[in-house]
Design a protein around this motif. Structure first.
Motif, short mmCIF file in Angstrom:
data_model
loop_
_atom_site.label_atom_id
_atom_site.label_comp_id
_atom_site.label_asym_id
_atom_site.label_seq_id
_atom_site.Cartn_x
_atom_site.Cartn_y
_atom_site.Cartn_z
N LYS A 1 -9.30 -4.13 -5.34
CA LYS A 1 -9.26 -2.67 -5.46
C LYS A 1 -10.65 -2.08 -5.22
O LYS A 1 -11.66 -2.64 -5.64
CB LYS A 1 -8.74 -2.28 -6.85
CG LYS A 1 -8.46 -0.80 -6.99
CD LYS A 1 -7.87 -0.50 -8.36
CE LYS A 1 -7.58 0.99 -8.49
NZ LYS A 1 -7.00 1.32 -9.84
N HIS B 1 0.84 -1.21 0.00
CA HIS B 1 0.00 0.00 0.00
C HIS B 1 0.87 1.25 0.00
O HIS B 1 0.50 2.26 -0.62
CB HIS B 1 -0.93 -0.03 1.22
CG HIS B 1 -1.66 1.25 1.44
ND1 HIS B 1 -2.75 1.65 0.67
CD2 HIS B 1 -1.45 2.27 2.34
CE1 HIS B 1 -3.19 2.82 1.09
NE2 HIS B 1 -2.41 3.22 2.11
N TYR B 2 2.02 1.17 0.66
CA TYR B 2 2.93 2.31 0.71
C TYR B 2 3.98 2.26 -0.41
O TYR B 2 4.96 3.01 -0.38
CB TYR B 2 3.63 2.36 2.07
CG TYR B 2 2.68 2.62 3.22
CD1 TYR B 2 1.98 3.82 3.31
CD2 TYR B 2 2.49 1.67 4.21
CE1 TYR B 2 1.11 4.06 4.37
CE2 TYR B 2 1.63 1.89 5.28
CZ TYR B 2 0.94 3.09 5.35
OH TYR B 2 0.07 3.33 6.40
N ARG C 1 -7.41 -4.06 0.24
CA ARG C 1 -7.56 -3.31 -1.01
C ARG C 1 -6.37 -3.49 -1.94
O ARG C 1 -6.45 -3.16 -3.13
CB ARG C 1 -7.77 -1.83 -0.69
CG ARG C 1 -9.14 -1.55 -0.10
CD ARG C 1 -9.30 -0.14 0.37
NE ARG C 1 -10.57 0.00 1.10
CZ ARG C 1 -10.78 0.88 2.07
NH1 ARG C 1 -9.80 1.71 2.43
NH2 ARG C 1 -11.95 0.95 2.67
N THR C 2 -5.25 -3.99 -1.44
CA THR C 2 -4.17 -4.34 -2.36
C THR C 2 -4.52 -5.58 -3.17
O THR C 2 -3.93 -5.82 -4.22
CB THR C 2 -2.87 -4.61 -1.59
OG1 THR C 2 -3.05 -5.72 -0.70
CG2 THR C 2 -2.45 -3.39 -0.77
N LEU D 1 -6.58 -1.61 4.36
CA LEU D 1 -5.62 -1.21 3.33
C LEU D 1 -4.97 -2.44 2.70
O LEU D 1 -4.71 -2.46 1.48
CB LEU D 1 -4.56 -0.30 3.93
CG LEU D 1 -5.07 1.00 4.57
CD1 LEU D 1 -3.91 1.80 5.16
CD2 LEU D 1 -5.83 1.84 3.54
N CYS D 2 -4.70 -3.47 3.51
CA CYS D 2 -4.14 -4.71 2.97
C CYS D 2 -5.14 -5.40 2.05
O CYS D 2 -4.76 -5.93 0.99
CB CYS D 2 -3.74 -5.63 4.11
SG CYS D 2 -2.34 -5.05 5.10
N THR E 1 -6.59 8.69 6.10
CA THR E 1 -6.07 7.32 6.10
C THR E 1 -5.55 6.90 7.45
O THR E 1 -5.41 5.71 7.72
CB THR E 1 -4.93 7.18 5.06
OG1 THR E 1 -3.93 8.17 5.34
CG2 THR E 1 -5.47 7.39 3.66
#
Length: 699
Positions: A686, A592-593, A682-683, A679-680, A671
């Motif tokens: 999407k 994500h980063y 959505r990797t 967030l994980c 965020t």
């Protein structure tokens, strides 16, 4: 707690094998007769229990001292027997010479014997003194002749004020008869005349007496109680002519006695001596151990079915009790498969390489979080499938094993009566079986499905640590079992599953087993930098260790296949990634980063189970239907379950994922307030909207 004779004997044997360097024999013994909490692992403690400190010090002063305690004890016993033979031989020769001179004296000269030669009455008293202790012999000499004659059917003797001594020990009579027992084998070549004369002399001295009437069963039973040192089968064992053998008391009584042959004397003497020595030895154990603080518990005697006939040799069955005699007569069978014996102890060279690979140096030590972590399941009803983590550190190992346990439990379990959520409430036996299968699959894949090595804690050091290796009592105690068949691997893990599940070193044993299954050299070749460690700063698992458990190779990256980078000046740097689809996947917050890129091989595994790397911590995300891996279009909705063994989780966390339904307003939310788990997710999916279903989000 008083140590059992079995534990002390086993410790003596182990000390002997260790000092002699018989490593294969030790390995076999550890498999067939493993150590327990009551095992004695300290030579100093063993010497104290056996009360042989003086013998040990004398041995150290010798020019060529013996190396083992067993040899020291045996040498002492041999020398003791030799000395006793010499002393007893001199004593018997002296008494026989005196008796012979008195027998050959002319009639009428008996009253005029010199003061140095004892009379018949004096000889009788001397015989009594040699047979009984001093106080008893004195009392016996004061008993009138008529009283002694009236005691024909008694088992003891009457003192002036003490009454009948029914508990007279057999050992008192054996002290003087020992010379006769040891001297008789030397006279085998003598003539019949000498034998007859010796027999006559023994009858005169009171060793052999006349026959006694048959005793009733009531008296026979009371005699067994009153003579605790006599063996049960000997206390009422009939002789060849039907008479009852009740022991022999030399010169103690002038009445009738049953006739005992010299062979019976020898046998009963040896047995009584053995019983006395064993009693004294056990008493010495008690005296030493009562002064020592211990929390160990003694191991119970194994059943007949647990013994191996090939490893059991009994030289003299009469030295054992009736229970052991029945045990030896029972049919024996081995309980361990033959492949379990193909183990080899850890050596210092391998331990040094393992420490360097895991920790970076052979001088480093495992932290307390690793040393105290096993694969213990949760007792919470809705989370019985979950493995509980005590403290941070080995979370990567725990999450990887948790993922494969869920795979076995949800998709490979043969329990047809359970479906869906019911499989997440397994019984103790089912979840233990799934743990064994999960560990077997991890190690089998690490060994390229050709072989695998299982590291087992043997409970004692396999080598003596030397510099530059720093000892901490972990790798030094490992025994390695290597197999070349998956079924054999599952059997070995099933036999030792308690070391992984309830033991304190479960995570460490698995990490070592995985490295040895892959081999240290191949693990170093898998990594981009061969000097990379598998356990990083603060005891955290590195990505290499997690990849080794998930994919069987300790690669440093999570993208698909390998990647070459131009380092300039024509130099190419090879970055190694995942080679193919895995059964269990991985999702990372670092993607994500934009710090890393997780490839499709891990994002789309064969089963809907993912290890989640978030905030330097590993946990597990999984679904119940494999269909969610194929239905990924917009509008798709499905449930995922989340488990974190370190979060002290007390309830089931069910997330509802709606693919493509994330609104713009939701994306504009800070965020910092978005749970990292979302967030994980959505990797992988999407624009997915995640509902926590009334569960407090994990921030």
């Amino acid at each position: 707690m008083v140590p059992s004779v079995e534990e002390v004997s086993s410790s003596l044997v182990r000390e002997y094998l260790s000092r002699k360097g018989l490593k294969r024999t030790i390995a076999c013994m550890e498999e067939e007769h493993p150590r327990t909490e009551a095992s004695i692992n300290n030579r100093s403690e063993l010497r104290q229990i056996l009360s042989i400190e003086d013998l040990y010090r004398k041995n150290k002063l010798q020019n060529n001292p013996l190396k083992t305690l067993l040899e020291v004890i045996v040498k002492h016993l041999i020398e003791q027997v030799k000395n006793e033979k010499i002393v007893s031989s001199d004593g018997v020769s002296s008494r026989r010479a005196q008796t012979s001179s008195m027998d050959n004296a002319p009639a009428g000269e008996e009253d005029s014997t010199p003061a140095s030669v004892p009379s018949k009455q004096t000889r009788s008293r001397l015989d009594i003194t040699a047979t009984f202790p001093t106080s008893q012999a004195t009392n016996a000499s004061l008993v009138p002749e008529n009283d002694r004659k009236s005691s024909n059917n008694r088992t003891g003797f009457r003192g002036p004020d003490l009454g009948v001594q029914k508990d007279h020990p057999v050992m008192d009579s054996l002290q003087d008869n020992k010379s006769l027992i040891q001297k008789e084998p030397e006279k085998n070549t003598s003539t019949s005349e000498t034998t007859q004369r010796s027999r006559t002399n023994r009858i005169r001295r009171g060793i052999l007496a006349g026959p006694v009437p048959q005793e009733s069963n009531r008296k026979r039973n009371s005699r067994k109680v009153s003579q605790p040192l006599l063996r049960r089968e000997e206390a009422n064992r009939p002789t060849q002519d039907g008479r009852l053998v009740t022991g022999f008391h030399r010169g103690s009584l002038q009445g009738s006695r049953s006739e005992i042959s010299s062979a019976d004397c020898v046998r009963e003497g040896r047995e009584a001596l053995s019983v006395s020595q064993r009693t004294q030895s056990e008493n010495s154990f008690e005296r030493v151990r009562l002064n020592m603080v211990t929390t160990t518990k003694a191991k119970t005697r194994p059943s007949a079915a647990d013994l191996d006939a090939s490893a059991m040799v009994l030289d003299d069955i009469e030295d054992y009790d009736d229970d052991l005699r029945e045990l030896c007569d029972a049919p024996l069978r081995g309980t361990l498969p033959e492949h379990s014996l193909a183990g080899h102890p850890m050596d210092q060279r391998t331990a040094t390489e393992l420490k360097t690979l895991l920790l970076g140096s052979s001088l480093n030590c495992f932290n307390i979080e690793w040393r105290n972590q096993g694969f213990t399941f949760s007792d919470t009803h809705d989370l019985r499938y979950g493995i509980v983590q005590r403290k941070g550190g080995p979370c990567g190992v725990l999450a990887s094993v948790q993922a494969f346990v869920l795979k076995k439990l949800l998709f490979e379990s043969t329990e047809s009566c359970t479906v869906g959520l019911q499989r997440l409430r397994p019984s103790n036996s089912i979840r233990r079986k799934c743990l064994v299968l999960a560990l077997a699959e991890i190690l089998w894949r690490a060994g390229e499905e050709k072989q695998a090595t299982v590291a087992i804690n043997s409970g004692r050091n396999q080598f003596i640590p030397a510099r530059p290796y720093r000892s901490e009592g972990v790798l030094e105690k490992i025994t390695c079992l290597t197999v070349e068949n998956l079924k054999d691997l599952e059997l070995i893990l099933e036999q030792h599953v308690e070391q992984f599940e309830t033991g304190m070193l479960g995570c460490m044993l698995l990490a070592v087993s995985a490295v040895l299954s892959r081999s240290i050299q191949k693990v170093q070749e898998d990594m981009d930098v061969p000097t990379t460690t598998l356990i990083g700063a603060h005891g955290y698992c590195t990505q290499e260790l997690v990849n080794l458990l998930l994919c069987g190779r300790a690669v440093s990256n999570v993208f698909d296949n390998d990647m070459e980078l131009d380092s300039g000046n024509g130099n190419m740097t090879l970055l190694k990634g995942i080679k193919g689809h895995c059964d269990v996947g991985l999702l990372s917050l670092f993607e994500h980063y934009n710090i890393c890129k997780v490839g499709a091989y891990l994002k789309t595994p064969r089963y809907p189970i993912w290890v989640v790397c978030s905030e330097s911590h590993f946990s597990v995300l999984f679904g119940l239907q494999r269909e969610l891996l194929t239905n990924e279009g917009g509008g798709t909705e499905f449930d995922l379950y989340y488990f974190d063994g370190l979060a002290n989780q007390q309830e089931e966390i069910r997330l509802t994922v709606s693919v493509g339904r994330l609104t713009q307003s939701s994306q504009d939310v800070d965020t910092d307030l978005t749970p990292p788990l979302e967030l994980c997710i959505r990797t992988r999916w999407k624009d997915a909207f995640v509902s926590w279903n009334d569960t407090e989000p994990i921030l």
